[in-house]
Design a protein around this motif. Structure first.
Motif, short mmCIF file in Angstrom:
data_model
loop_
_atom_site.label_atom_id
_atom_site.label_comp_id
_atom_site.label_asym_id
_atom_site.label_seq_id
_atom_site.Cartn_x
_atom_site.Cartn_y
_atom_site.Cartn_z
N VAL A 1 100.54 113.79 16.83
CA VAL A 1 101.59 114.44 17.63
C VAL A 1 102.46 115.30 16.73
N VAL A 2 102.74 116.51 17.19
CA VAL A 2 103.75 117.38 16.58
C VAL A 2 104.80 117.64 17.64
N ALA A 3 106.07 117.53 17.27
CA ALA A 3 107.15 117.63 18.26
C ALA A 3 108.34 118.40 17.71
N ASN A 4 109.14 118.94 18.63
CA ASN A 4 110.37 119.62 18.22
C ASN A 4 111.61 118.97 18.80
N ASP A 5 111.44 117.79 19.44
CA ASP A 5 112.56 117.15 20.11
C ASP A 5 112.42 115.63 19.99
N LYS A 6 113.39 114.98 19.35
CA LYS A 6 113.32 113.54 19.09
C LYS A 6 113.33 112.72 20.37
N ASN A 7 114.18 113.10 21.32
CA ASN A 7 114.28 112.34 22.56
C ASN A 7 112.99 112.41 23.37
N PHE A 8 112.41 113.61 23.40
CA PHE A 8 111.15 113.78 24.13
C PHE A 8 110.05 112.96 23.48
N TYR A 9 110.02 112.94 22.15
CA TYR A 9 109.01 112.13 21.46
C TYR A 9 109.23 110.64 21.71
N SER A 10 110.48 110.24 21.80
CA SER A 10 110.78 108.82 22.08
C SER A 10 110.23 108.41 23.44
N GLU A 11 110.32 109.31 24.41
CA GLU A 11 109.76 109.05 25.74
C GLU A 11 108.24 108.94 25.66
N LEU A 12 107.63 109.78 24.83
CA LEU A 12 106.18 109.71 24.64
C LEU A 12 105.78 108.38 24.01
N GLU A 13 106.56 107.93 23.03
CA GLU A 13 106.28 106.64 22.40
C GLU A 13 106.29 105.50 23.42
N LYS A 14 107.28 105.53 24.30
CA LYS A 14 107.40 104.51 25.33
C LYS A 14 106.20 104.56 26.29
N ALA A 15 105.82 105.77 26.66
CA ALA A 15 104.65 105.94 27.54
C ALA A 15 103.38 105.48 26.86
N SER A 16 103.26 105.78 25.58
CA SER A 16 102.09 105.38 24.79
C SER A 16 101.98 103.87 24.69
N PHE A 17 103.11 103.21 24.55
CA PHE A 17 103.12 101.74 24.47
C PHE A 17 102.60 101.14 25.77
N LYS A 18 102.99 101.74 26.91
CA LYS A 18 102.54 101.23 28.20
C LYS A 18 101.04 101.45 28.40
N SER A 19 100.55 102.59 27.98
CA SER A 19 99.14 102.91 28.19
C SER A 19 98.23 102.24 27.19
N GLY A 20 98.77 101.91 26.01
CA GLY A 20 97.94 101.37 24.94
C GLY A 20 97.25 102.44 24.12
N GLU A 21 97.50 103.71 24.44
CA GLU A 21 96.90 104.81 23.67
C GLU A 21 97.80 105.10 22.47
N LYS A 22 97.26 104.92 21.30
CA LYS A 22 98.06 105.03 20.08
C LYS A 22 98.39 106.50 19.76
N MET A 23 99.66 106.73 19.38
CA MET A 23 100.14 108.06 19.00
C MET A 23 100.85 107.96 17.64
N TRP A 24 100.82 109.05 16.88
CA TRP A 24 101.53 109.06 15.60
C TRP A 24 102.09 110.46 15.36
N GLN A 25 103.42 110.51 15.12
CA GLN A 25 104.07 111.80 14.90
C GLN A 25 103.87 112.28 13.46
N LEU A 26 103.47 113.52 13.33
CA LEU A 26 103.35 114.17 12.04
C LEU A 26 104.60 115.01 11.77
N PRO A 27 104.92 115.28 10.51
CA PRO A 27 106.11 116.08 10.21
C PRO A 27 105.94 117.53 10.66
N ALA A 28 107.05 118.18 10.93
CA ALA A 28 107.02 119.58 11.36
C ALA A 28 108.08 120.38 10.59
#
Length: 484
Positions: free
Chosen positions: A379-406
């Protein structure tokens, strides 16, 4: 496959699936002594995914008790349940059963919804196979699944309903990816999206090549120039919250085939390139689930569908091309084509559909495979809050995500000496620079880039994934939209 709650009595089932935790035999009412004996004799240890079958004749009915291990209670997760139940349903298929009773179980640290959801998804995903082109295939009989021992029938019915919708949407995405490229053309993908819209309740608008040209999508059109199959811009809209001005944009890479163009791939590298529309399949699947569940959210999904092939009219390394945003791009590799189509698609979503936040999802870079393998989406992101929502969604789905630096230093790698941007940043940090290239067209809206190059495909059967397309991203995007 049909799911129900308490629709089959345990005595009437051909098979009974009983999840078992390591040394927790007391929690399985009616089978405590049997499981204790299996533990004591070390015939069954309840390791995650371990199967032990006991068969017997009861009232002239042949019944199979399928014990499936899910590991130690403190280590049990939704993913472990999915993997375990995918093996259990495959065993049921081997046993040729038609009616299955599934024993629900309480697990410390997981609520009932999480357990039921994982059971249903594990069964649904594990029972999938893509064999429509086999001439000697045998039609599978439907299996009726009944979940029993539930705390609240009304609540559990809702949990099962949502899980079934997510299974159907994910398997739909798998089907789209698994279709061969001579069948799943841009036109066919647009037709599949249109049919899904009619079935699930979202609007679909399909733009042809002339209309795409009117939109000035020069980057997208450059990629399509070598193919005789014309491109399609697929725009899907679901507005479930008329009182809100917030619109979530989902943009999926839609390369129905990618040869690499003049920067041609090897033969082995091309064999699976029917899967290069995995991101497009994910957003079509996600908006199907969102609409079917009638979520209170507004979503616009966009797929720029095309093929990247070679001809006398194809674009070439060294070309400078335009884009819908007006930025000029130096093409250093025609095999870095997905970011070009996504650049125009993301800009379209922001500028024409007025999305307030945007996610793009794509099988984009081999570098993502090198960095994270096949288990984790980059994952590449420009917004911390939006990425936090993605993390929460990823936890529910079980699909692993990892943020890379930008960091800004990476952005320098995609600056061109003779144009505004170049479409590759060199051999270093390839996943990051590819994502940041797309981010240049997001117009500073909150933006997430999901690189599913590793997670969208399996070369072999792996847990609840069959060989081929995985449907990666469908469930995470659904939970991101739901945002609960």
């Amino acid at each position: 496959m049909k799911f129900g709650i308490n629709t089959i009595q345990i005595e009437a089932a051909d098979a009974v699936i009983i999840p078992v935790m390591h040394k927790e035999f007391e929690k399985i009412e009616g089978f405590e002594n049997t499981i204790k004996h299996l533990f004591d004799t070390e015939k069954f240890k309840a390791e995650c995914g371990e199967i032990f079958v006991l068969s017997s004749l009861k009232n002239d009915n042949y019944q199979n008790i399928v014990f499936v291990g899910i590991g130690k209670e403190k280590e049990v997760s939704g993913e472990k349940i999915r993997n375990a139940f995918s093996k259990a349903i495959k065993k049921c298929r081997e046993l040729k059963v038609e009616k299955v009773f599934v024993n629900n179980i309480e697990i410390e640290g997981l609520n009932c919804n999480q357990v039921i959801n994982a059971m249903v998804e594990g069964i649904g995903f594990g029972d999938y196979k893509f064999d429509k082109y086999k001439t000697d295939k045998k039609e599978q009989k439907d299996i009726e699944i009944s979940i029993g021992n539930v705390p609240s029938e009304k609540d559990v019915k809702e949990y099962v309903s949502e899980a079934v919708t997510l299974v159907q949407a994910t398997l739909f995405a798998r089907d789209l990816v698994n279709e061969p490229a001579n069948v799943m053309t841009p036109k066919a993908l647009a037709k599949a999206a249109s049919n899904a819209g009619k079935e699930c309740g979202f609007k679909v608008e399909v733009f042809d090549k002339a209309q795409i040209k009117e939109l000035n999508m020069k980057a997208f059109l450059s990629v399509t120039a070598g193919s005789e199959n014309p491109p399609r811009l697929i725009v899907m809209k679901y507005f479930g919250d008329k009182d809100s001005k917030e619109i979530l944009g989902l943009v999926g890479k839609g390369l129905t085939y990618d040869s690499g163009g003049y920067s041609i791939k090897t033969n082995s590298g091309m064999v699976t390139m029917k899967s290069d529309m995995g991101g497009g399949a994910a957003v079509i699947g996600a908006i199907s689930a969102i609409a079917k569940r009638k979520l209170k959210v507004n979503v616009v999904a966009v797929v720029a569908a095309c093929e990247n092939l070679i001809s006398g009219g194809a674009y070439k390394p060294g070309d400078i091309i335009g884009s819908m945003a007006g930025k000029t791009i130096e093409v250093l590799s025609t095999d870095a084509e997905g970011r070009l189509t996504l650049a125009d698609a993301v800009y379209y979503a922001v500028s024409k559909e007025n999305v307030t936040r945007v996610v793009d999802i794509a099988t984009l870079t081999g570098a993502a495979l090198t960095a994270l393998g096949i288990t984790t989406t980059a994952v590449v992101a420009n917004d911390k809050n939006f990425y936090s929502e993605l993390e929460k969604a990823s936890f529910k789905s079980g699909e692993k995500m990892w943020q890379l630096p930008a960091f800004d230093e990476y952005k320098k790698l995609i600056k061109s000496d003779i144009a505004d941007l170049k479409n590759t940043g060199g051999k270093f940090a390839g996943t990051i620079t590819a994502g940041l290239f797309i981010g240049e067209f997001a117009q500073k809206k909150p933006w997430l880039h999901l690189d599913i190059a590793g997670t969208a495909w399996r070369d072999n059967e792996d847990g609840y994934y069959s060989k081929g397309g995985t449907g990666a991203g469908v469930r995470t995007l659904y939970y991101l939209a739901k945002n609960e």
